[in-house]
Design a protein around this motif. Structure first.
Motif, PDB file in Angstrom:
ATOM      1  N   LEU A  78       3.859  -4.707  13.604  1.00 13.08           N
ATOM      2  CA  LEU A  78       2.569  -4.110  13.260  1.00 13.08           C
ATOM      3  C   LEU A  78       2.676  -3.283  11.986  1.00 13.08           C
ATOM      4  O   LEU A  78       1.800  -3.349  11.113  1.00 13.08           O
ATOM      5  CB  LEU A  78       2.084  -3.242  14.417  1.00 13.08           C
ATOM      6  CG  LEU A  78       0.717  -2.565  14.228  1.00 13.08           C
ATOM      7  CD1 LEU A  78      -0.366  -3.607  14.036  1.00 13.08           C
ATOM      8  CD2 LEU A  78       0.403  -1.663  15.411  1.00 13.08           C
ATOM      9  N   ARG A  79       3.740  -2.522  11.836  1.00 16.02           N
ATOM     10  CA  ARG A  79       3.920  -1.738  10.623  1.00 16.02           C
ATOM     11  C   ARG A  79       4.127  -2.651   9.412  1.00 16.02           C
ATOM     12  O   ARG A  79       3.614  -2.382   8.330  1.00 16.02           O
ATOM     13  CB  ARG A  79       5.100  -0.786  10.779  1.00 16.02           C
ATOM     14  CG  ARG A  79       5.278   0.197   9.613  1.00 16.02           C
ATOM     15  CD  ARG A  79       6.509   1.064   9.843  1.00 16.02           C
ATOM     16  NE  ARG A  79       6.339   1.956  10.979  1.00 16.02           N
ATOM     17  CZ  ARG A  79       5.897   3.200  10.876  1.00 16.02           C
ATOM     18  NH1 ARG A  79       5.585   3.713   9.693  1.00 16.02           N
ATOM     19  NH2 ARG A  79       5.778   3.955  11.962  1.00 16.02           N
ATOM     20  N   LEU A  80       4.882  -3.738   9.607  1.00 15.57           N
ATOM     21  CA  LEU A  80       5.115  -4.690   8.513  1.00 15.57           C
ATOM     22  C   LEU A  80       3.797  -5.316   8.056  1.00 15.57           C
ATOM     23  O   LEU A  80       3.533  -5.440   6.854  1.00 15.57           O
ATOM     24  CB  LEU A  80       6.091  -5.771   8.963  1.00 15.57           C
ATOM     25  CG  LEU A  80       6.379  -6.886   7.954  1.00 15.57           C
ATOM     26  CD1 LEU A  80       6.999  -6.316   6.684  1.00 15.57           C
ATOM     27  CD2 LEU A  80       7.275  -7.945   8.560  1.00 15.57           C
ATOM     28  N   ALA A  81       2.941  -5.716   9.012  1.00 11.38           N
ATOM     29  CA  ALA A  81       1.643  -6.289   8.649  1.00 11.38           C
ATOM     30  C   ALA A  81       0.778  -5.255   7.921  1.00 11.38           C
ATOM     31  O   ALA A  81       0.076  -5.580   6.947  1.00 11.38           O
ATOM     32  CB  ALA A  81       0.929  -6.791   9.901  1.00 11.38           C
ATOM     33  N   GLY A  82       0.838  -3.999   8.381  1.00  6.23           N
ATOM     34  CA  GLY A  82       0.077  -2.959   7.696  1.00  6.23           C
ATOM     35  C   GLY A  82       0.581  -2.713   6.290  1.00  6.23           C
ATOM     36  O   GLY A  82      -0.216  -2.465   5.370  1.00  6.23           O
ATOM     37  N   GLN A  83       1.888  -2.766   6.088  1.00  2.22           N
ATOM     38  CA  GLN A  83       2.441  -2.584   4.752  1.00  2.22           C
ATOM     39  C   GLN A  83       1.963  -3.682   3.803  1.00  2.22           C
ATOM     40  O   GLN A  83       1.566  -3.399   2.667  1.00  2.22           O
ATOM     41  CB  GLN A  83       3.971  -2.568   4.830  1.00  2.22           C
ATOM     42  CG  GLN A  83       4.541  -1.319   5.464  1.00  2.22           C
ATOM     43  CD  GLN A  83       6.016  -1.441   5.753  1.00  2.22           C
ATOM     44  OE1 GLN A  83       6.551  -2.546   5.866  1.00  2.22           O
ATOM     45  NE2 GLN A  83       6.704  -0.314   5.884  1.00  2.22           N
ATOM     46  N   VAL A  84       2.014  -4.926   4.248  1.00  2.00           N
ATOM     47  CA  VAL A  84       1.566  -6.034   3.393  1.00  2.00           C
ATOM     48  C   VAL A  84       0.073  -5.909   3.082  1.00  2.00           C
ATOM     49  O   VAL A  84      -0.364  -6.081   1.937  1.00  2.00           O
ATOM     50  CB  VAL A  84       1.872  -7.381   4.073  1.00  2.00           C
ATOM     51  CG1 VAL A  84       1.308  -8.537   3.253  1.00  2.00           C
ATOM     52  CG2 VAL A  84       3.376  -7.557   4.251  1.00  2.00           C
ATOM     53  N   VAL A  86      -2.000  -3.152   3.201  1.00  2.00           N
ATOM     54  CA  VAL A  86      -2.345  -1.996   2.382  1.00  2.00           C
ATOM     55  C   VAL A  86      -1.782  -2.141   0.976  1.00  2.00           C
ATOM     56  O   VAL A  86      -2.423  -1.754  -0.017  1.00  2.00           O
ATOM     57  CB  VAL A  86      -1.847  -0.704   3.048  1.00  2.00           C
ATOM     58  CG1 VAL A  86      -2.075   0.502   2.141  1.00  2.00           C
ATOM     59  CG2 VAL A  86      -2.559  -0.493   4.377  1.00  2.00           C
ATOM     60  N   GLY A  87      -0.574  -2.708   0.839  1.00  2.00           N
ATOM     61  CA  GLY A  87      -0.027  -2.938  -0.498  1.00  2.00           C
ATOM     62  C   GLY A  87      -0.897  -3.872  -1.310  1.00  2.00           C
ATOM     63  O   GLY A  87      -1.155  -3.631  -2.495  1.00  2.00           O
ATOM     64  N   THR A  88      -1.366  -4.961  -0.693  1.00  2.00           N
ATOM     65  CA  THR A  88      -2.267  -5.887  -1.397  1.00  2.00           C
ATOM     66  C   THR A  88      -3.577  -5.201  -1.755  1.00  2.00           C
ATOM     67  O   THR A  88      -4.112  -5.378  -2.855  1.00  2.00           O
ATOM     68  CB  THR A  88      -2.540  -7.109  -0.505  1.00  2.00           C
ATOM     69  OG1 THR A  88      -1.299  -7.727  -0.150  1.00  2.00           O
ATOM     70  CG2 THR A  88      -3.405  -8.125  -1.235  1.00  2.00           C
ATOM     71  N   TYR A  89      -4.101  -4.396  -0.839  1.00  2.00           N
ATOM     72  CA  TYR A  89      -5.352  -3.663  -1.082  1.00  2.00           C
ATOM     73  C   TYR A  89      -5.207  -2.693  -2.249  1.00  2.00           C
ATOM     74  O   TYR A  89      -6.061  -2.648  -3.145  1.00  2.00           O
ATOM     75  CB  TYR A  89      -5.740  -2.939   0.203  1.00  2.00           C
ATOM     76  CG  TYR A  89      -6.819  -1.905   0.055  1.00  2.00           C
ATOM     77  CD1 TYR A  89      -8.104  -2.262  -0.340  1.00  2.00           C
ATOM     78  CD2 TYR A  89      -6.566  -0.563   0.334  1.00  2.00           C
ATOM     79  CE1 TYR A  89      -9.099  -1.309  -0.467  1.00  2.00           C
ATOM     80  CE2 TYR A  89      -7.552   0.391   0.217  1.00  2.00           C
ATOM     81  CZ  TYR A  89      -8.811   0.019  -0.183  1.00  2.00           C
ATOM     82  OH  TYR A  89      -9.796   0.965  -0.314  1.00  2.00           O
ATOM     83  N   ALA A 156       7.856  -5.789  -1.415  1.00  2.00           N
ATOM     84  CA  ALA A 156       7.998  -4.349  -1.205  1.00  2.00           C
ATOM     85  C   ALA A 156       8.065  -4.009   0.279  1.00  2.00           C
ATOM     86  O   ALA A 156       8.818  -3.107   0.693  1.00  2.00           O
ATOM     87  CB  ALA A 156       6.843  -3.609  -1.868  1.00  2.00           C
ATOM     88  N   SER A 157       7.293  -4.719   1.104  1.00  2.00           N
ATOM     89  CA  SER A 157       7.315  -4.459   2.544  1.00  2.00           C
ATOM     90  C   SER A 157       8.663  -4.830   3.156  1.00  2.00           C
ATOM     91  O   SER A 157       9.191  -4.114   4.022  1.00  2.00           O
ATOM     92  CB  SER A 157       6.184  -5.238   3.231  1.00  2.00           C
ATOM     93  OG  SER A 157       4.928  -4.873   2.696  1.00  2.00           O
ATOM     94  N   ILE A 158       9.232  -5.951   2.710  1.00  2.00           N
ATOM     95  CA  ILE A 158      10.548  -6.349   3.219  1.00  2.00           C
ATOM     96  C   ILE A 158      11.604  -5.326   2.811  1.00  2.00           C
ATOM     97  O   ILE A 158      12.473  -4.937   3.609  1.00  2.00           O
ATOM     98  CB  ILE A 158      10.903  -7.756   2.708  1.00  2.00           C
ATOM     99  CG1 ILE A 158       9.934  -8.790   3.307  1.00  2.00           C
ATOM    100  CG2 ILE A 158      12.335  -8.114   3.043  1.00  2.00           C
ATOM    101  CD1 ILE A 158      10.122 -10.190   2.764  1.00  2.00           C
ATOM    102  N   ALA A 159      11.519  -4.864   1.543  1.00  2.00           N
ATOM    103  CA  ALA A 159      12.475  -3.847   1.096  1.00  2.00           C
ATOM    104  C   ALA A 159      12.303  -2.554   1.876  1.00  2.00           C
ATOM    105  O   ALA A 159      13.297  -1.886   2.233  1.00  2.00           O
ATOM    106  CB  ALA A 159      12.282  -3.593  -0.398  1.00  2.00           C
ATOM    107  N   ALA A 160      11.076  -2.170   2.181  1.00  2.00           N
ATOM    108  CA  ALA A 160      10.845  -0.945   2.958  1.00  2.00           C
ATOM    109  C   ALA A 160      11.376  -1.084   4.373  1.00  2.00           C
ATOM    110  O   ALA A 160      11.930  -0.122   4.932  1.00  2.00           O
ATOM    111  CB  ALA A 160       9.347  -0.624   2.975  1.00  2.00           C
TER     112      ALA A 160
END
Length: 318
Positions: A78-84, A86-89, A156-160
């Motif tokens: 869920l956090r990974l999906a949120g990172q992707v 929000v990052g795209t947004y 960036a999400s994978i790195a985080a």
């Protein structure tokens, strides 16, 4: 001061999309995320309803997470999906609100900050330099195009996620005034470019609206002007004195042949008949073929042009 569950639910109901309940519970990263996405695009705000009791207990120190003994938190899809997301947004907002900033700078920076913000929600965080470096590298591979925000956000999400860790405990919390000040600055930095772009667009729309009455007036007067021009062409209305004496014409009232004739005779447009005769006689003497046997072809061509120009201008007058 102990946090009350009833107050938390009241703030959730009144200003949940703006993160008021998160500010009350000291979850500033979560509050900022909700402010910039209006409650996680609405769905996150509703999701908070079931988690408020646990957050209130954690804020009061009644619940201590049991998995803090490890060095790395558990992976959260869920956090990974949120990172992707929000990052795209954030990347799209930067492309829209900062068109004058190079895409290779604005978009990956916005993507990295969005991913890092989601990584800092709750008791977790991530290594910010690694997150930003992954976003810039992915954006560089796609030459900073607008479509690069998605792969940059994914990288960036994978790195985080690879550099996720728990926040250190016992960190002193700033006062409420300082927290609100920092949150306000972050919101201002996010909203100012969009507001500037919106004002520029509104100015363009206002200019168009102000021009509409003039365009409507021209449209209403179009039949009247068309009828007047038609009446002049058919001879029902007389022309102006300037037209009757052959002077004072505007260049748009002359035909292309007449303009060419004045040019051949080396006269200004609208010259009198006497000027036409005088210039014609002088130029005919200069370009008569009998006087230019050394350039007979050129003289003959110019002589014919003079004849045609004179007939064009003097013929109707005679």
């Amino acid at each position: 001061m102990a946090k009350r569950l009833l107050v938390a639910y009241g703030l959730w109901a009144l200003g949940g999309p703006l993160g008021l309940h998160h500010i009350y519970l000291g979850r500033d990263s979560h509050a900022l995320l909700w402010m910039l996405t209006l409650g996680g695009f609405g769905g996150g705000w509703l999701w908070d309803f079931w988690h408020l009791p646990g957050w209130v207990a954690a804020a009061n120190g009644a619940r201590v997470p049991s998995d803090h003994g490890g060095t790395v938190p558990a992976l959260s899809p869920l956090r990974l999906a949120g990172q992707v997301t929000v990052g795209t947004y954030f990347g799209l907002v930067a492309a829209l609100g900062l068109p004058w900033v190079p895409a290779l700078l604005a978009q990956p920076l916005a993507v990295g900050l969005g991913v890092q913000l989601v990584s800092s929600v709750g008791d977790q965080t991530a290594d910010a330099p690694s997150t930003l470096a992954a976003a810039f590298l992915a954006s560089l591979l796609f030459q900073g195009r607008v479509l690069a925000v998605l792969p940059a956000s994914l990288a960036a999400s994978i790195a985080a996620q690879r550099h996720r860790r728990y926040k250190p405990r016992g960190t002193p919390r700033p006062r409420l005034a300082a927290r609100l000040y920092h949150l306000g600055l972050a919101c201002l930095a996010f909203a100012a470019p969009l507001a500037c772009r919106g004002l520029c667009g509104a100015a363009g729309v206002l200019g168009t609206l102000l021009a509409l009455p003039r365009a409507a007036t021209e449209l209403l007067l179009l039949p009247l002007r068309t009828g007047w021009v038609l009446a002049e062409v058919l001879g029902f209305t007389g022309g102006s004195p300037a037209r009757e004496c052959g002077t004072g014409f505007e260049p748009g009232s002359w035909s292309e042949r007449q303009l060419r004739a004045y040019e051949v005779l080396d006269l200004p447009v609208g010259s009198s008949a006497e000027d036409v005769h005088r210039s014609y006689r002088e130029l005919v003497k200069v370009w008569h073929p009998d006087h230019n046997r050394h350039q007979a072809e050129e003289a003959e061509r110019r002589f014919i042009e003079l004849q045609e120009a004179y007939e064009e201008l003097a013929g109707p007058r005679r």
